[in-house]
Scaffold this motif. Sequence first.
Motif, PDB file in Angstrom:
ATOM      1  N   MET A   1     -72.579  20.813  -8.837  1.00 44.97           N
ATOM      2  CA  MET A   1     -71.288  20.242  -9.236  1.00 44.97           C
ATOM      3  C   MET A   1     -71.437  19.424 -10.508  1.00 44.97           C
ATOM      4  SD  MET A   1     -68.809  21.040  -7.175  1.00 44.97           S
ATOM      5  CE  MET A   1     -67.629  19.736  -7.397  1.00 44.97           C
ATOM      6  N   GLN A  38     -64.924  26.426 -15.544  1.00 42.27           N
ATOM      7  CA  GLN A  38     -65.344  27.185 -14.369  1.00 42.27           C
ATOM      8  C   GLN A  38     -66.855  27.200 -14.188  1.00 42.27           C
ATOM      9  OE1 GLN A  38     -62.681  30.589 -15.757  1.00 42.27           O
ATOM     10  NE2 GLN A  38     -62.598  30.837 -13.542  1.00 42.27           N
ATOM     11  N   ALA A  40     -69.151  25.602 -12.512  1.00 44.02           N
ATOM     12  CA  ALA A  40     -69.373  24.696 -11.392  1.00 44.02           C
ATOM     13  C   ALA A  40     -69.377  25.522 -10.108  1.00 44.02           C
ATOM     14  CB  ALA A  40     -68.289  23.632 -11.337  1.00 44.02           C
ATOM     15  N   ASP A  41     -69.798  24.893  -9.013  1.00 42.02           N
ATOM     16  CA  ASP A  41     -69.733  25.581  -7.732  1.00 42.02           C
ATOM     17  C   ASP A  41     -68.622  24.960  -6.880  1.00 42.02           C
ATOM     18  OD1 ASP A  41     -70.800  23.148  -7.062  1.00 42.02           O
ATOM     19  OD2 ASP A  41     -72.751  23.933  -6.447  1.00 42.02           O
ATOM     20  N   ASN A  42     -68.304  25.622  -5.796  1.00 37.67           N
ATOM     21  CA  ASN A  42     -67.284  25.141  -4.857  1.00 37.67           C
ATOM     22  C   ASN A  42     -65.931  24.874  -5.510  1.00 37.67           C
ATOM     23  OD1 ASN A  42     -69.168  25.129  -2.691  1.00 37.67           O
ATOM     24  ND2 ASN A  42     -69.958  23.162  -3.405  1.00 37.67           N
ATOM     25  N   LEU A  43     -65.596  25.675  -6.509  1.00 33.78           N
ATOM     26  CA  LEU A  43     -64.298  25.505  -7.154  1.00 33.78           C
ATOM     27  C   LEU A  43     -63.171  25.984  -6.235  1.00 33.78           C
ATOM     28  CD1 LEU A  43     -65.063  26.779 -10.768  1.00 33.78           C
ATOM     29  CD2 LEU A  43     -64.619  24.426 -10.082  1.00 33.78           C
TER      30      LEU A  43
END
Length: 266
Positions: A1, A38, A40-43
């Motif tokens: 993140m 975009q 990043a993770d867990n979007l």
Amino acid sequence: MPSKMQKQKSTFIFLFCFLIQSFFTANSQSFIGVNYGQVADNLPPPEATVKLLKSTSIQKVRLYGADPAIIKALANTGIGIVIGASNGDIPALASDPNFAGQWVGSNVLAYYPASKIIVINVGNEVITSGDQALISQLLPAMQNVQNALNAASLGGKIKVSTVHSMAALSQSDPPSSGAFNPGLSDALKALLKFQSSNGSPFMINPYPFFAYQSDQRPETLAFCLFQPNAGRVDSGNGIKYMNMFDAQLEIGQIYHRVFILSIGFI
């Protein structure tokens, strides 16, 4: 993140870009916008993000590319959308007007006007990249994108720009001493002449975080993050700035005055 600092930095970028977007117009506009990155993770899915945006006073969204799912999700919201062509697209956009037409067709005409696309950024921080071939292709790429918009009767509705790094400056502190790198003057003048002719915004990524990295006086972090601080007086103009954003915005106003003069003498 992304870290908290990265998120704050990203917000600064977009705000600055749009607060000076009226660079070549008589009337200034100020409003709140955000970057929609975009990397990043867990979007959350685009639909959830758009729902959140609609619950706020955010009026503009900058995308780093032209993600179709996001552009579709923003349809019929009234939120202005800035999309981007990547640096990797520039050679083809510059050399092939048909490619530019196809790019506009796929990334603009397929969604407009339901999705309120207002600006196309061709490349990011190209003129400070050191890639001379890419720098020479930037303006032809922007011209071909503009021509494609004109052919679709959108030339006056969607603007064509590019985003610059603060590294385009040779000096920025204090704001009244702001000056561009002389080595970039030819490229900048050509771009500005194009943008002046088309009324497009001059955009900058200011990155207060990098300003903090290079100036770690005890009060600098608070100055960058809008926290209480004593402020800084510009010895050149006597203005006291209470945060880095205001100081960098002032540099933008100086660009305004300097560039209007520069364009007049091209």
